[in-house]
Design an enzyme around this catalytic site. Structure first.
Site, PDB file in Angstrom:
ATOM      1  N   PRO A   1      52.888  51.615  40.528  1.00  0.00           N
ATOM      2  CA  PRO A   1      52.001  50.462  40.636  1.00  0.00           C
ATOM      3  C   PRO A   1      50.830  50.727  41.587  1.00  0.00           C
ATOM      4  CG  PRO A   1      54.276  49.880  41.184  1.00  0.00           C
ATOM      5  CD  PRO A   1      54.189  51.364  41.133  1.00  0.00           C
ATOM      6  N   GLU A   2      49.625  50.598  41.059  1.00  0.00           N
ATOM      7  CA  GLU A   2      48.409  50.625  41.864  1.00  0.00           C
ATOM      8  C   GLU A   2      47.825  49.208  41.838  1.00  0.00           C
ATOM      9  OE1 GLU A   2      45.808  53.891  40.727  1.00  0.00           O
ATOM     10  OE2 GLU A   2      47.514  55.109  40.113  1.00  0.00           O
TER      11      GLU A   2
ATOM     12  N   ARG B   1      64.164  55.085  42.906  1.00  0.00           N
ATOM     13  CA  ARG B   1      64.160  56.153  43.910  1.00  0.00           C
ATOM     14  C   ARG B   1      64.274  55.662  45.351  1.00  0.00           C
ATOM     15  NH1 ARG B   1      59.707  59.971  41.001  1.00  0.00           N
ATOM     16  NH2 ARG B   1      60.037  58.597  39.262  1.00  0.00           N
TER      17      ARG B   1
END
Length: 274
Positions: free
Chosen positions: A2-3, A112
DNA sequence: CGATGCCCCTGTATGC
DNA sequence: TGCATACAGGGGCATC
């Protein structure tokens, strides 16, 4: 990954779906992502509070509670925020569940485990260095071409890592830095100090356009990104270079190259990007 | 102080 | 086919 466009998409959906809801229970399955405060204080500080508003700073999503405290998420590579109705099976990799008074739920999930979660009073937001040192929002009115030129002035190094530097511009990551440079026809390894004025202008316009377009298409589901409803974004088919190694450049037909630049995989067209 | 590179972690891709 | 290994990456941190 996500940016800015992905986080903004989540923010806009959250305004519709969870704004005004009261969190009655916080179920901590795996408190590892919580950086501040302790998990006990985190739970106690959130239970019983109402989400008053949702803001964004760069890639940070900020939920404002009616206690004035800020519940802050940085999703990093594989973090997800998912709003599922009670009948729907809960997401994989769920780490925190925010249960609302109407029994709907907001799930924070992370494969992660790199994502960061904070609960802070607003006056302590600067204890997060990345927020304290954050550059201007590229879609705000303060981000003018003049401002962009000023920011780049005196900077050293290659343009692509610089666009990703959060102290330079907020919210631009690996995907959109590359897409912007492709659109501008600028090679990602160009030295910032040697960019001409019209090239800086091309990068500026491309960056703003690409970010706006990506928001309109609800972001890119590269890697693990899903929106608040668990749906993929629609922008991946519209990416022009990212992930297209070996494929033909859409502009000139020559094969797209991939190279590590600034430690990150970078795609570009040798012929179109000078 | 700025630039560089390692590290956190685990799913996926690659190699034999 | 299956196992082992490499690789991906945002941002913090150590190092030079």
């Amino acid at each position: 990954m996500p940016e800015l466009p992905e986080v903004e998409t989540i923010r806009q959906d959250m305004i519709k779906k969870v704004k005004g809801k009261k969190i009655v229970n916080v179920d901590l399955r795996n408190p590892k992502n919580i950086k501040i405060p302790s998990s006990v204080e985190f739970k106690r500080g959130i239970e019983g509070k109402v989400i008053q508003d949702i803001k964004r700073k760069g890639k940070y999503l900020i939920l404002i509670l009616d206690s004035r405290d800020l519940l802050i998420f940085h999703l990093k590579l594989t973090g997800r925020l998912l709003f599922f109705p009670p009948e729907k099976k809960e997401p994989d990799y769920t780490r925190i569940v925010f249960i609302f008074s109407d029994n709907t739920r907001l799930f924070f999930a992370d494969i992660r485990g790199f994502a960061d979660v904070y609960l802070l009073p607003p006056e302590k937001i600067d204890t997060i260095p990345a927020i304290k040192n954050m550059g201007p929002e590229p879609l705000s009115s303060e981000f003018t071409l003049e401002k962009f030129k000023k920011i780049l002035k005196g900077k050293k190094g290659k343009i692509k890592p610089l666009l990703m530097d959060q102290t330079v511009i907020a919210g631009v990551g690996n995907i959109y830095s590359q897409e912007s440079l492709y659109r501008a026809g600028i090679h990602p390894e160009r030295s910032v100090s040697r960019l001409k004025d019209e090239e800086i202008e091309a990068i500026y316009r491309s960056l703003v356009e690409v970010l706006k377009e990506a928001i309109r298409y609800r972001g890119s589901s590269v890697d693990a990104y899903l929106d608040l409803n668990g749906k993929e974004g629609d922008y991946v088919p519209r990416l022009k270079v990212y992930g297209r190694e070996g494929e033909n450049c859409l502009r000139c037909g020559s094969p797209i190259k991939k190279k590590k630049i600034g430690g990150r995989g970078t795609y570009f067209c040798e012929r179109c990007q000078k």
